[in-house]
Design a protein around this motif. Structure first.
Motif, PDB file in Angstrom:
ATOM      1  N   GLU A  51    -120.950  11.268  60.415  1.00 54.27           N
ATOM      2  CA  GLU A  51    -120.645  12.494  59.674  1.00 54.27           C
ATOM      3  C   GLU A  51    -120.926  12.237  58.196  1.00 54.27           C
ATOM      4  N   THR A  52    -121.706  13.118  57.565  1.00 55.39           N
ATOM      5  CA  THR A  52    -122.018  12.938  56.149  1.00 55.39           C
ATOM      6  C   THR A  52    -121.683  14.198  55.364  1.00 55.39           C
ATOM      7  N   ASP A  53    -121.367  14.010  54.091  1.00 54.58           N
ATOM      8  CA  ASP A  53    -121.178  15.149  53.202  1.00 54.58           C
ATOM      9  C   ASP A  53    -121.547  14.740  51.787  1.00 54.58           C
ATOM     10  N   SER A  54    -121.801  15.733  50.972  1.00 51.07           N
ATOM     11  CA  SER A  54    -122.150  15.521  49.575  1.00 51.07           C
ATOM     12  C   SER A  54    -121.301  16.464  48.732  1.00 51.07           C
ATOM     13  N   PRO A  55    -120.186  15.985  48.178  1.00 49.05           N
ATOM     14  CA  PRO A  55    -119.313  16.865  47.409  1.00 49.05           C
ATOM     15  C   PRO A  55    -119.931  17.356  46.102  1.00 49.05           C
ATOM     16  N   VAL A  56    -120.937  16.649  45.589  1.00 52.41           N
ATOM     17  CA  VAL A  56    -121.614  17.105  44.374  1.00 52.41           C
ATOM     18  C   VAL A  56    -123.075  16.649  44.409  1.00 52.41           C
ATOM     19  N   ALA A  57    -123.968  17.577  44.048  1.00 54.40           N
ATOM     20  CA  ALA A  57    -125.399  17.284  43.952  1.00 54.40           C
ATOM     21  C   ALA A  57    -125.968  18.149  42.836  1.00 54.40           C
ATOM     22  N   THR A  58    -126.256  17.546  41.707  1.00 53.30           N
ATOM     23  CA  THR A  58    -126.745  18.295  40.551  1.00 53.30           C
ATOM     24  C   THR A  58    -127.541  17.377  39.627  1.00 53.30           C
ATOM     25  N   GLY A  59    -128.465  17.940  38.902  1.00 56.19           N
ATOM     26  CA  GLY A  59    -129.215  17.175  37.912  1.00 56.19           C
ATOM     27  C   GLY A  59    -130.039  16.046  38.495  1.00 56.19           C
ATOM     28  N   GLY A  60    -130.489  16.193  39.729  1.00 53.85           N
ATOM     29  CA  GLY A  60    -131.301  15.146  40.339  1.00 53.85           C
ATOM     30  C   GLY A  60    -130.512  13.976  40.891  1.00 53.85           C
ATOM     31  N   ARG A  61    -129.178  14.091  40.892  1.00 58.64           N
ATOM     32  CA  ARG A  61    -128.326  13.021  41.430  1.00 58.64           C
ATOM     33  C   ARG A  61    -127.276  13.617  42.339  1.00 58.64           C
ATOM     34  N   SER A  62    -126.715  12.767  43.201  1.00 55.60           N
ATOM     35  CA  SER A  62    -125.666  13.260  44.104  1.00 55.60           C
ATOM     36  C   SER A  62    -124.703  12.143  44.464  1.00 55.60           C
ATOM     37  N   LEU A  63    -123.543  12.550  44.905  1.00 58.57           N
ATOM     38  CA  LEU A  63    -122.557  11.637  45.461  1.00 58.57           C
ATOM     39  C   LEU A  63    -122.476  11.956  46.942  1.00 58.57           C
ATOM     40  N   ASN A  64    -122.614  10.948  47.785  1.00 58.51           N
ATOM     41  CA  ASN A  64    -122.626  11.157  49.238  1.00 58.51           C
ATOM     42  C   ASN A  64    -121.607  10.248  49.907  1.00 58.51           C
ATOM     43  N   HIS A  65    -121.000  10.776  50.954  1.00 57.11           N
ATOM     44  CA  HIS A  65    -120.047  10.006  51.755  1.00 57.11           C
ATOM     45  C   HIS A  65    -120.461  10.089  53.218  1.00 57.11           C
ATOM     46  N   GLY A  66    -120.179   9.036  53.965  1.00 60.20           N
ATOM     47  CA  GLY A  66    -120.437   9.038  55.394  1.00 60.20           C
ATOM     48  C   GLY A  66    -119.304   8.356  56.142  1.00 60.20           C
ATOM     49  N   ARG A  67    -119.093   8.782  57.377  1.00 66.25           N
ATOM     50  CA  ARG A  67    -118.080   8.184  58.243  1.00 66.25           C
ATOM     51  C   ARG A  67    -118.690   8.009  59.630  1.00 66.25           C
ATOM     52  N   LEU A  68    -118.555   6.819  60.179  1.00 69.71           N
ATOM     53  CA  LEU A  68    -119.104   6.491  61.488  1.00 69.71           C
ATOM     54  C   LEU A  68    -117.953   6.317  62.474  1.00 69.71           C
ATOM     55  N   PHE A  69    -117.952   7.164  63.520  1.00 73.34           N
ATOM     56  CA  PHE A  69    -116.883   7.155  64.525  1.00 73.34           C
ATOM     57  C   PHE A  69    -117.435   6.674  65.857  1.00 73.34           C
ATOM     58  N   ASP A  70    -116.597   5.988  66.649  1.00 71.37           N
ATOM     59  CA  ASP A  70    -117.004   5.623  68.001  1.00 71.37           C
ATOM     60  C   ASP A  70    -116.680   6.770  68.964  1.00 71.37           C
ATOM     61  N   ALA A  71    -117.007   6.594  70.230  1.00 72.02           N
ATOM     62  CA  ALA A  71    -116.826   7.656  71.231  1.00 72.02           C
ATOM     63  C   ALA A  71    -115.356   8.032  71.431  1.00 72.02           C
ATOM     64  N   GLN A  72    -114.434   7.153  71.078  1.00 72.09           N
ATOM     65  CA  GLN A  72    -113.000   7.445  71.212  1.00 72.09           C
ATOM     66  C   GLN A  72    -112.451   8.154  69.975  1.00 72.09           C
ATOM     67  N   GLY A  73    -113.293   8.377  68.970  1.00 71.92           N
ATOM     68  CA  GLY A  73    -112.854   9.070  67.765  1.00 71.92           C
ATOM     69  C   GLY A  73    -112.297   8.150  66.693  1.00 71.92           C
TER      70      GLY A  73
END
Length: 80
Positions: A51-73
């Protein structure tokens, strides 16, 4: 896992701008750096949700977060 987490993490920053990898306006997409925190052991040959998201993306730059879950959550890896 590290290469795949970085590549798809960059894609999250395109969404707020209505862009995709096929957008003619997109000239370059790269990551300066990213970090991974491993919370528990996991089997990368099994199904996982990234799962990925980008809470801010402006001026040619961004902050990105990711979370990796297994099949059990269970949260296995956090990326930023």
């Amino acid at each position: 896992a590290a290469f795949a987490s970085d590549w798809t993490l960059c894609l999250a920053s395109l969404r707020p701008h209505g862009l995709s990898m096929l957008s003619p306006r997109l000239r370059m997409l790269t990551s300066i750096d990213h970090s991974m925190w491993y919370h528990r052991p996991f089997d990368a040959t099994q199904w996982m949700l990234y799962e990925t998201d980008s809470p801010v993306a402006t001026g040619g730059r961004s902050l990105n977060h990711g979370r990796l879950f297994d099949a059990q959550g269970n949260l296995c890896v956090s990326v930023s």
